[in-house]
Design a protein around this motif. Structure first.
Motif, PDB file in Angstrom:
ATOM      1  N   ALA A 175      -4.437   3.297   9.726  1.00  0.00           N
ATOM      2  CA  ALA A 175      -3.199   3.677   9.038  1.00  0.00           C
ATOM      3  C   ALA A 175      -2.126   2.608   9.132  1.00  0.00           C
ATOM      4  N   ILE A 202       1.014   9.499   4.489  1.00  0.00           N
ATOM      5  CA  ILE A 202       0.167   9.316   5.673  1.00  0.00           C
ATOM      6  C   ILE A 202       0.611  10.246   6.796  1.00  0.00           C
ATOM      7  N   GLU A 245     -13.275   5.897   1.812  1.00  0.00           N
ATOM      8  CA  GLU A 245     -11.956   5.363   1.493  1.00  0.00           C
ATOM      9  C   GLU A 245     -10.870   6.082   2.288  1.00  0.00           C
ATOM     10  N   GLN A 246     -10.920   7.405   2.329  1.00  0.00           N
ATOM     11  CA  GLN A 246      -9.900   8.133   3.072  1.00  0.00           C
ATOM     12  C   GLN A 246     -10.015   7.903   4.568  1.00  0.00           C
ATOM     13  N   ASN A 276       0.703   3.605   2.834  1.00  0.00           N
ATOM     14  CA  ASN A 276       0.800   4.187   4.177  1.00  0.00           C
ATOM     15  C   ASN A 276       2.127   3.906   4.852  1.00  0.00           C
ATOM     16  N   HIS A 303      -5.082  -2.960   6.221  1.00  0.00           N
ATOM     17  CA  HIS A 303      -6.306  -2.728   5.465  1.00  0.00           C
ATOM     18  C   HIS A 303      -6.073  -2.066   4.111  1.00  0.00           C
ATOM     19  N   ARG A 304      -5.165  -1.097   4.046  1.00  0.00           N
ATOM     20  CA  ARG A 304      -5.099  -0.169   2.921  1.00  0.00           C
ATOM     21  C   ARG A 304      -4.957  -0.871   1.562  1.00  0.00           C
ATOM     22  N   ASN A 340     -11.022   5.175   6.021  1.00  0.00           N
ATOM     23  CA  ASN A 340     -10.389   3.878   6.242  1.00  0.00           C
ATOM     24  C   ASN A 340      -8.872   4.012   6.256  1.00  0.00           C
ATOM     25  N   ARG A 341      -8.336   4.791   5.331  1.00  0.00           N
ATOM     26  CA  ARG A 341      -6.882   4.947   5.250  1.00  0.00           C
ATOM     27  C   ARG A 341      -6.306   5.499   6.541  1.00  0.00           C
ATOM     28  N   ASP A 396      -8.118  -2.808   0.687  1.00  0.00           N
ATOM     29  CA  ASP A 396      -9.239  -1.914   0.381  1.00  0.00           C
ATOM     30  C   ASP A 396      -9.139  -1.373  -1.038  1.00  0.00           C
ATOM     31  N   GLY A 413       0.812  -1.201   0.000  1.00  0.00           N
ATOM     32  CA  GLY A 413       0.000   0.000   0.000  1.00  0.00           C
ATOM     33  C   GLY A 413       0.850   1.256   0.000  1.00  0.00           C
TER      34      GLY A 413
END
Length: 453
Positions: free
Chosen positions: A404, A300, A396-397, A76, A408-409, A399-400, A412, A74
């Motif tokens: 963090a 992030i 979406e954001q 992050n 997940h990122r 969740n990010r 997703d 991802g």
């Protein structure tokens, strides 16, 4: 795929506690047994189930390697250590011979095999005054849940995989076993979750699977399958259980000050000074006893430092000046004695699952309400969005930022078909990782994902 011969023998340290009228055995899941040890009585059955959890929390699985595969894929989290090959995940140029892939793959299948042993052997054990039908069902139900989680992780990372549903001791037992489709792999996940739901007690336990844990994973499963109404139904079961699950304030309450097992957690992995979580060593700077090879990306960092976007979630990062230069480090894993929990499912995820499912089901008002619950907890302004596409991007954001430093990122972005746009991936085949090359060499029936070498 290589299913190793199982010869793990771990230190036994048993702690039994009973919870409420359900009499759910709340045993620390840190004690394992060899998969070849016969499960022939109550004690060996309990030990075998604890062994599944032990494998789940191992360095190869949720203790480190599997999580880092998602982290680095991802945007992050970045790897800054000496093993430059790990950066191929971030660059999306990963090859099948990346060692981390084989490590995680084997650890997950080891978890499955331990679960298969319990599923095959425990139902045949005789009932006793202490080993009741309820206790036996509980143990088998946990095995079904953990096998479901394992196949879910395999499917979302590699696509359809070989479905091994009976105990095995070596790769020679797998002749003529081809990879299943992703749809069939997910069908097996659902079948196992349904079986687990039938067998498990309707109690609350944050380190062992119960029926409520099954509901939480079902909500995630149905979101991945784009079955919006089912995702809403199962997420609501946990959200509505406010006496057991709720968002804590401030945000850091679920992990700071050596917290564990809070009402924020639906399922977390429990570590001790004897069975340690090595994440803190990788995340923390040398001034705090670590090597700091895993760090938050500047993307992030900038979001978390923006109070209007992150609010109190800024507590996830801290700045350390090294050689006169500002360096940013993550705070989720920080305990020098290795007892950081690994957070697998939090109630915050259920709110955002339901928010996304409501939005996809065109119920904008309810979606916005769930999204704003998360924002309110983070002490940031609530949103007022009427457009579905804009709302989905806001979710979406959220969740990010909310997750963090949880795994997940990457998933997703892949499941929402946004990975190519957000991460700049040029080729569709990169959205699945390659089957480990070492497993391809061993197992003639294991086909590589297309276009990987």
């Amino acid at each position: 795929m290589k299913i190793l011969k199982y010869s793990y023998i771990w230190t036994l340290a048993v702690t039994f506690t009973l919870s409420s009228c359900e009499k759910f055995l709340e045993i620390d899941p840190r004690i394992s047994t060899s998969d070849q040890v016969t499960i022939n009585d109550e004690n060996s059955a309990h030990t075998a189930v604890r062994g599944i959890y032990n494998q789940l929390q191992s360095d190869g699985y949720y203790g480190y390697t599997f999580q880092t595969i998602g982290f680095f894929s991802g945007d992050n989290i970045e790897y800054t250590g000496s093993q430059i090959v790990n950066q191929s995940l971030t660059n999306h140029s990963v090859r099948a011979d990346l060692p981390a892939l084989a490590t995680a793959w084997t650890a997950i299948y080891n978890t499955i095999n331990r679960a298969n042993n319990v599923i095959a052997k425990v139902p045949a054990l005789s009932v006793t005054p202490t080993f009741t039908d309820a206790v036996r069902n509980q143990l088998v139900g946990e095995a079904y849940f953990l096998r479901a989680l394992s196949y879910f992780d395999l499917g979302r990372t590699w696509g359809g995989v070989q479905l091994v549903l009976v105990p095995t001791s070596s790769s020679s037992n797998l002749e003529n076993l081809k990879r299943s489709s992703l749809a069939d792999t997910y069908r097996q996940v659902l079948a196992d979750l349904i079986k687990a739901e039938e067998l498990l007690p309707n109690s609350t336990n944050r380190i062992r699977a119960t029926r409520k844990t099954v509901w939480a994973l079902r909500a995630r499963y149905h979101l991945y399958r784009e079955e919006w109404k089912e995702a809403i139904t199962y997420a609501s079961k946990l959200i509505d259980d406010k006496s057991n699950y709720n968002l804590l304030t401030p945000y850091s309450s679920f992990f700071a000050d050596n917290a564990s097992g809070t009402n924020e957690s639906i399922l977390e992995l429990y570590y001790t000074t004897n069975v340690v979580n090595t994440q803190a060593y990788q995340w923390q700077p040398s001034t705090k006893g670590g090597v700091g090879w895993i760090r938050p990306s500047m993307g992030i960092v900038n979001l978390l430092n923006n109070k209007s976007i992150a609010g109190t979630r800024q507590s996830l990062i801290s700045k350390v000046i090294l050689n006169g230069v500002d360096n940013w480090f993550g705070n989720l894993y920080y305990r020098t004695n290795g007892t950081d929990p690994a957070f697998l499912i939090r109630i915050a995820e259920l709110y955002l699952i339901r928010a996304e499912a409501y939005a996809q089901d065109n119920d904008i008002a309810k979606s916005l309400a769930d999204l704003n619950v998360i924002r309110k907890r983070a002490d940031i302004q609530e949103l007022n969005i009427a457009d579905k596409a804009t709302l989905l991007l806001a979710i979406e954001q959220e969740n990010r930022i909310e997750f963090a430093f949880e795994n997940h990122r990457w998933y997703d972005l892949v499941r929402t078909r946004r990975a190519k746009t957000v991460l700049g991936i040029d080729e569709d085949f990169r959205l699945l990782l390659p089957i480990p090359y070492a497993q391809i060499l061993i197992d003639k029936n294991l086909e590589q994902n297309p276009q990987y070498k």
